[in-house]
Design a protein around this motif. Structure first.
Motif, PDB file in Angstrom:
ATOM      1  N   LEU A   6      15.233 -49.566 -28.551  1.00 46.04           N
ATOM      2  CA  LEU A   6      14.310 -49.650 -29.682  1.00 46.04           C
ATOM      3  C   LEU A   6      13.948 -48.295 -30.257  1.00 46.04           C
ATOM      4  N   THR A   7      13.909 -47.286 -29.415  1.00 49.28           N
ATOM      5  CA  THR A   7      13.479 -45.970 -29.881  1.00 49.28           C
ATOM      6  C   THR A   7      14.613 -45.160 -30.503  1.00 49.28           C
ATOM      7  N   ALA A   8      15.844 -45.653 -30.430  1.00 50.94           N
ATOM      8  CA  ALA A   8      16.978 -44.908 -30.989  1.00 50.94           C
ATOM      9  C   ALA A   8      16.789 -44.714 -32.491  1.00 50.94           C
ATOM     10  N   GLY A   9      16.841 -43.463 -32.933  1.00 49.05           N
ATOM     11  CA  GLY A   9      16.700 -43.161 -34.350  1.00 49.05           C
ATOM     12  C   GLY A   9      15.284 -43.226 -34.872  1.00 49.05           C
ATOM     13  N   LYS A  10      14.326 -43.430 -34.002  1.00 47.09           N
ATOM     14  CA  LYS A  10      12.928 -43.534 -34.425  1.00 47.09           C
ATOM     15  C   LYS A  10      12.231 -42.175 -34.321  1.00 47.09           C
ATOM     16  N   ALA A  11      11.282 -41.971 -35.230  1.00 47.17           N
ATOM     17  CA  ALA A  11      10.495 -40.735 -35.221  1.00 47.17           C
ATOM     18  C   ALA A  11       9.115 -40.940 -34.623  1.00 47.17           C
ATOM     19  N   ALA A  12       8.648 -42.198 -34.579  1.00 54.50           N
ATOM     20  CA  ALA A  12       7.290 -42.466 -34.104  1.00 54.50           C
ATOM     21  C   ALA A  12       7.212 -43.818 -33.412  1.00 54.50           C
ATOM     22  N   ALA A  13       6.426 -43.859 -32.349  1.00 54.06           N
ATOM     23  CA  ALA A  13       6.070 -45.107 -31.683  1.00 54.06           C
ATOM     24  C   ALA A  13       4.574 -45.305 -31.892  1.00 54.06           C
ATOM     25  N   LEU A 115      10.789 -37.718 -25.312  1.00 54.84           N
ATOM     26  CA  LEU A 115      11.998 -38.079 -26.059  1.00 54.84           C
ATOM     27  C   LEU A 115      11.966 -37.541 -27.489  1.00 54.84           C
ATOM     28  N   GLY A 116      10.840 -36.952 -27.874  1.00 56.33           N
ATOM     29  CA  GLY A 116      10.720 -36.374 -29.207  1.00 56.33           C
ATOM     30  C   GLY A 116      10.035 -37.256 -30.225  1.00 56.33           C
ATOM     31  N   LEU A 117       9.481 -38.387 -29.805  1.00 57.44           N
ATOM     32  CA  LEU A 117       8.782 -39.277 -30.723  1.00 57.44           C
ATOM     33  C   LEU A 117       7.316 -38.886 -30.844  1.00 57.44           C
ATOM     34  N   LYS A 118       6.782 -39.050 -32.040  1.00 58.56           N
ATOM     35  CA  LYS A 118       5.343 -38.983 -32.207  1.00 58.56           C
ATOM     36  C   LYS A 118       4.749 -40.284 -31.661  1.00 58.56           C
ATOM     37  N   THR A 119       3.587 -40.184 -31.057  1.00 57.71           N
ATOM     38  CA  THR A 119       2.900 -41.374 -30.555  1.00 57.71           C
ATOM     39  C   THR A 119       1.551 -41.496 -31.248  1.00 57.71           C
ATOM     40  N   ALA A 120       1.203 -42.720 -31.598  1.00 56.04           N
ATOM     41  CA  ALA A 120      -0.050 -42.928 -32.330  1.00 56.04           C
ATOM     42  C   ALA A 120      -0.603 -44.317 -32.066  1.00 56.04           C
ATOM     43  N   ILE A 121      -1.879 -44.440 -32.281  1.00 53.36           N
ATOM     44  CA  ILE A 121      -2.565 -45.737 -32.302  1.00 53.36           C
ATOM     45  C   ILE A 121      -2.814 -46.101 -33.753  1.00 53.36           C
ATOM     46  N   LEU A 166       2.402 -44.262 -42.393  1.00 57.52           N
ATOM     47  CA  LEU A 166       3.329 -43.452 -43.181  1.00 57.52           C
ATOM     48  C   LEU A 166       2.628 -42.236 -43.757  1.00 57.52           C
ATOM     49  N   ASP A 167       1.441 -42.441 -44.281  1.00 56.43           N
ATOM     50  CA  ASP A 167       0.691 -41.343 -44.892  1.00 56.43           C
ATOM     51  C   ASP A 167       0.247 -40.319 -43.845  1.00 56.43           C
ATOM     52  N   SER A 168      -0.135 -40.786 -42.668  1.00 54.61           N
ATOM     53  CA  SER A 168      -0.703 -39.903 -41.656  1.00 54.61           C
ATOM     54  C   SER A 168       0.359 -39.157 -40.846  1.00 54.61           C
ATOM     55  N   LEU A 169       1.461 -39.837 -40.538  1.00 55.69           N
ATOM     56  CA  LEU A 169       2.489 -39.220 -39.705  1.00 55.69           C
ATOM     57  C   LEU A 169       3.628 -38.617 -40.508  1.00 55.69           C
ATOM     58  N   GLY A 170       3.696 -38.930 -41.796  1.00 52.56           N
ATOM     59  CA  GLY A 170       4.744 -38.373 -42.635  1.00 52.56           C
ATOM     60  C   GLY A 170       6.127 -38.850 -42.249  1.00 52.56           C
ATOM     61  N   VAL A 171       6.235 -40.136 -41.907  1.00 53.23           N
ATOM     62  CA  VAL A 171       7.520 -40.717 -41.517  1.00 53.23           C
ATOM     63  C   VAL A 171       7.854 -41.886 -42.441  1.00 53.23           C
ATOM     64  N   ALA A 172       9.133 -42.231 -42.498  1.00 55.34           N
ATOM     65  CA  ALA A 172       9.573 -43.399 -43.255  1.00 55.34           C
ATOM     66  C   ALA A 172       9.326 -44.659 -42.438  1.00 55.34           C
ATOM     67  N   ARG A 173       9.133 -45.776 -43.103  1.00 56.64           N
ATOM     68  CA  ARG A 173       8.799 -46.992 -42.356  1.00 56.64           C
ATOM     69  C   ARG A 173       9.916 -47.425 -41.408  1.00 56.64           C
TER      70      ARG A 173
END
Length: 224
Positions: A6-13, A115-121, A166-173
């Motif tokens: 699931l995390t492959a190619g993802k920037a944020a969890a 793994l390099g992902l941003k993590t957020a609630i 998207l606005d807070s982490l600056g990532v694409a959906r």
């Protein structure tokens, strides 16, 4: 999809908070002896009413703090269970402010960041209640952002609530993996365009068949 992919190619969890990272039933469990035999049902009614109030308020085009709904939901639950001592109200609310995190949460968040992902609630909880919960559970060092729907003025499953990510982490959906124990929340995130993992901790039956999760997991362990 295999949860480990699931995390492959993802920037944020991104994680829902209540029920996903924090055990919403821990507040009543902490006082189960004092509450008595109605403890399990009291906890269920409290949680269900809390969510119901958020949905109804959103449908009316109104907004107020999730904490106020948490208080009012407990008042309703206590009224429905007159055998429970109302003097426990303050203790139950204090316990809800400091809910325990599920055991695997800190380690999973740590590994995802490695793994390099941003993590957020992303939570319906208002900022103050989230800040206290994160601090009480010792999760602050494992999170890049703690996001409240306060910023949108509407509760999940409104698209504007998910757009906060998207606005807070600056990532694409398409670069977001969204995880929640609430199937309705997974449906909302899927409709918004996030990849999703349903954390089905209680082995509940599936629903919202037109908006399926990408994976179903029993805890956060399979993510990393």
């Amino acid at each position: 999809m295999d949860a480990s992919r699931l995390t492959a190619g993802k920037a944020a969890a991104v994680f829902d908070a209540y029920g996903t990272l924090f055990d919403v039933h821990a507040a009543v469990q902490a006082h189960a002896a004092a509450v008595g035999p109605d403890a399990p049902r009291l906890s269920e009614v409290w949680r269900n009413k809390q969510l119901e109030y958020s949905w109804i308020t959103s449908l009316m085009g109104r907004y107020r703090s999730f904490w106020s709904m948490t208080e009012e939901a407990l008042d309703y639950a206590l009224a429905q269970h007159p055998g429970v001592d109302r003097g426990l109200r303050g203790q139950l609310l204090d316990s809800y402010r400091d809910l325990a995190a599920y055991p695997e949460v800190p380690g999973t968040l740590r590994r995802l960041r490695a793994l390099g992902l941003k993590t957020a609630i992303l939570s319906n909880g208002n900022a103050a209640m989230l800040e206290r919960a994160v601090a009480a559970a010792g999760l602050g060092d494992h999170l890049d952002a703690v996001l409240s729907v306060d910023a949108a003025g509407v509760f999940k499953t409104a698209p504007a609530a998910y757009a906060i990510v998207l606005d807070s982490l600056g990532v694409a959906r398409e670069a977001v993996l969204f995880c929640s124990s609430n199937r309705w929340d997974i449906a909302g995130a899927a409709a918004f365009g996030f990849s999703t993992a349903w954390v089905n901790r209680r082995g509940l039956p599936d629903e919202y068949a037109d908006l399926p999760p990408d994976a179903v997991i029993g805890s956060l362990d399979p993510l990393a």
